[in-house]
Design an enzyme around this catalytic site. Structure first.
Site, PDB file in Angstrom:
ATOM      1  CE  LYS A   9      -3.783   2.087   2.401  1.00  0.00           C
ATOM      2  NZ  LYS A   9      -4.619   1.965   3.876  1.00  0.00           N
TER       3      LYS A   9
ATOM      4  CB  SER B  49      -8.175   3.764   3.045  1.00  0.00           C
ATOM      5  OG  SER B  49      -7.310   3.214   3.929  1.00  0.00           O
TER       6      SER B  49
ATOM      7  CB  SER C 299      -8.138   0.735   5.823  1.00  0.00           C
ATOM      8  OG  SER C 299      -8.762   2.107   5.893  1.00  0.00           O
TER       9      SER C 299
HETATM   10  N1  GLN Z   1     -12.902   4.145   6.982  1.00  0.00           N
HETATM   11  C1  GLN Z   1     -12.180   4.575   8.208  1.00  0.00           C
HETATM   12  C2  GLN Z   1     -11.791   6.046   7.832  1.00  0.00           C
HETATM   13  O1  GLN Z   1     -12.009   6.532   6.679  1.00  0.00           O
HETATM   14  C3  GLN Z   1     -11.065   3.778   8.233  1.00  0.00           C
HETATM   15  C4  GLN Z   1      -9.857   4.268   7.411  1.00  0.00           C
HETATM   16  C5  GLN Z   1      -8.469   3.267   7.665  1.00  0.00           C
HETATM   17  O2  GLN Z   1      -8.896   2.336   8.402  1.00  0.00           O
HETATM   18  N2  GLN Z   1      -7.402   3.656   7.457  1.00  0.00           N
HETATM   19  O3  GLN Z   1     -11.090   6.640   8.776  1.00  0.00           O
END
Ligand code: GLN
Length: 481
Positions: free
Chosen positions: A83, A158, A182
């Site tokens: 990532k 994400s 994410s």
């Molecule tokens: N969807 C969550 C957020 O927008 C989690 C994102 C993540 O785990 N990086 O913060």
């Protein structure tokens, strides 16, 4: 079968066998894997960029070790995607932000060093929401990722690119990051396995910070055994991350076969508010499989769950506002041109460099930390976090593992939730609790909806019991219909 045809189906085990039997060399495999990934990538936009030189040099060193009769490592020759919030020496790392569009890190994250040492071949860097903020991968400055199962739908976020690449077969395994879901949610949306370890199990050194008390590096794979192997490689104490834990790392692969008879499993009532949804039903069908395997299942309650979304979006934005203060146009690549004064340069750089979601979070986070509001919001959210963590402690007095959905619904359409950030935030309801408590958790595929969309079952265990979690996931994977 020719190597080219095998690429999308390879596993860590099959690669090892192929290398040891000399059916292919790591260099041949890497060439084919790169060719396949570059050709397939336009369908999903899962990779932001490839790093063929680094990949081929890693492959060469595996081939040299094999030629000398040395152990080439647990991940020898395995094509891996990383990532783009995890730094890679000499390879562009953007966090999917215009702010870091040309950033070439001078060092590797510890997890990346571990991959290297195990003989893995990093093919490239995967797309994600900007600075890992989002649940759909639509917040990337470099375009959204499409779900390989249905290109009209999001892959989740994400770590959407990391999940899509593994589902698409353009990587065998990948690294993602999980702050509030994410890794698990995209794994669930794309039909692959995603694991987030205990906070402190894997070093965060070299993970671009979003919300440091919640950030984890996690892993994505097509099966549980590959998940265990990848975790094995990256887990452990690291002097360069003071929050990494000095807890011995067990043999995760050996733990897979331990059996699950008599294991106590809790179904938190607050996670099954909508028991008739297709998602809940598929997860509950999965629970039946575990019952057949001899697990003892009971309903439990985790009463503070309903406050998790509010607490999470206060804590993560507060930490984000502080972590993102460093992007001021002075040190990190992007700088707005033609500003008259230094203050203008800061303002313009941040105004132009960050996307809308990052700005929203910086503003929200700055607000909840400001004098007069700190006690009402930030401090209160921290207290709620403690209560949520206590729910887990109490649950794990009674049961060994919890089972829950990962997301209330399967992959949604691109654009569907973009206009309503609140709806997007609420979709994280089942994943952010574990993040707030720091317990290990994973998503394992448990079926598909009538519309053909994958659904993941979430497994959560006590701090540092990744072995128990993987054992349960492995038993489930092998026995589900
Ligand atoms: N969807 C969550 C957020 O927008 C989690 C994102 C993540 O785990 N990086 O913060």
């Amino acid at each position: 079968m020719t190597l080219a045809l095998e690429i999308p189906k390879l596993t860590i085990g099959s690669i090892r066998e192929g290398l040891l039997k000399r059916r292919f060399s790591a260099t041949e495999l890497t060439r084919e894997a790169l060719r396949f990934a570059e050709a397939e990538n336009p369908k999903t936009n899962a990779y932001l960029h490839f790093c063929p030189e680094r990949a081929l040099s890693a492959a060469r060193s595996v081939d040299e070790k094999l030629a000398r009769g040395e152990d080439p490592g647990l991940l020898a020759g395995v094509p891996v995607a990383v990532k783009d919030v995890i730094v890679t020496k000499g390879v562009r790392t953007t966090a999917a932000s215009k702010m870091l569009a040309d950033y070439i890190p001078p060092y590797d994250a510890t997890a990346v060093e571990c991959l290297d040492a195990a003989g893995a071949v990093i093919l490239g860097k995967t797309n994600c929401d900007e600075f890992a903020m989002g649940s759909s991968n639509e917040n990337s400055a470099f375009g959204p990722v499409r779900n390989p199962v249905d290109p009209e739908r999001v892959p989740g976020g994400s770590s959407g690119g990391s999940a899509a690449a593994v589902a698409q077969g353009t990587a065998v395994v990948s690294l993602g990051s999980d702050t509030g879901g994410s890794v698990r949610q995209p794994a669930s949306f794309c039909g692959v396995v995603g694991l987030t370890p205990t906070y402190g199990r894997v070093s965060r050194y070299g993970l671009i910070a979003f919300a440091s008390s919640l950030d984890h590096i996690g892993v994505v794979a097509r099966n549980v055994s590959d998940t265990a192997t990848l975790l094995q490689v990256i887990a452990g104490r690291d002097e360069r991350d003071s929050t990494s834990a000095a807890v011995p790392v067990p043999d995760y692969m050996a733990a897979l076969n331990g059996g699950v008879r008599g294991m106590k499993i809790g179904l938190p009532r607050e996670y099954f508010k909508d028991p008739d949804s297709e998602t809940s039903k598929l997860v509950l069908d999965g629970v039946e499989v575990l019952k057949r395997l001899g697990c003892e299942v009971r309903e439990i309650s985790m009463p503070h769950t309903e406050y998790a979304v509010a607490a999470y979006y206060i804590i993560c934005t507060a930490e984000a506002s502080s972590n993102l203060a460093r992007y001021d146009g002075v040190r990190y690549t992007f700088r707005s041109r033609d500003s008259e004064t230094l203050a203008d340069m800061y303002r313009n750089t941040r105004g132009e460099g960050f996307g809308a979601e990052c700005k929203r979070r910086i503003m929200l986070g700055t607000y909840v930390l400001s004098a007069g509001y700190y006690d009402a919001y930030y401090l209160k959210a921290q207290k709620v976090r403690t209560l949520i963590a206590r729910d887990f402690t109490e649950a794990f007095r009674e049961v060994d593992a919890l089972i829950a959905p990962v997301s209330p619904f399967p992959a949604f359409k691109l654009g569907e939730k973009l206009d309503d950030p609140m709806q997007m935030y609420l979709s994280d309801i089942y994943t952010i609790t574990a993040s707030l408590a720091g317990v290990p958790c994973m998503s394992v595929p448990c079926g598909v909806t009538s519309g053909g969309l994958p659904v993941g079952m979430q497994i959560l265990t006590r701090h540092f019991d990744e072995a128990g979690m993987l054992r349960l996931a492995y038993a489930f994977e092998r026995n589900r219909a």
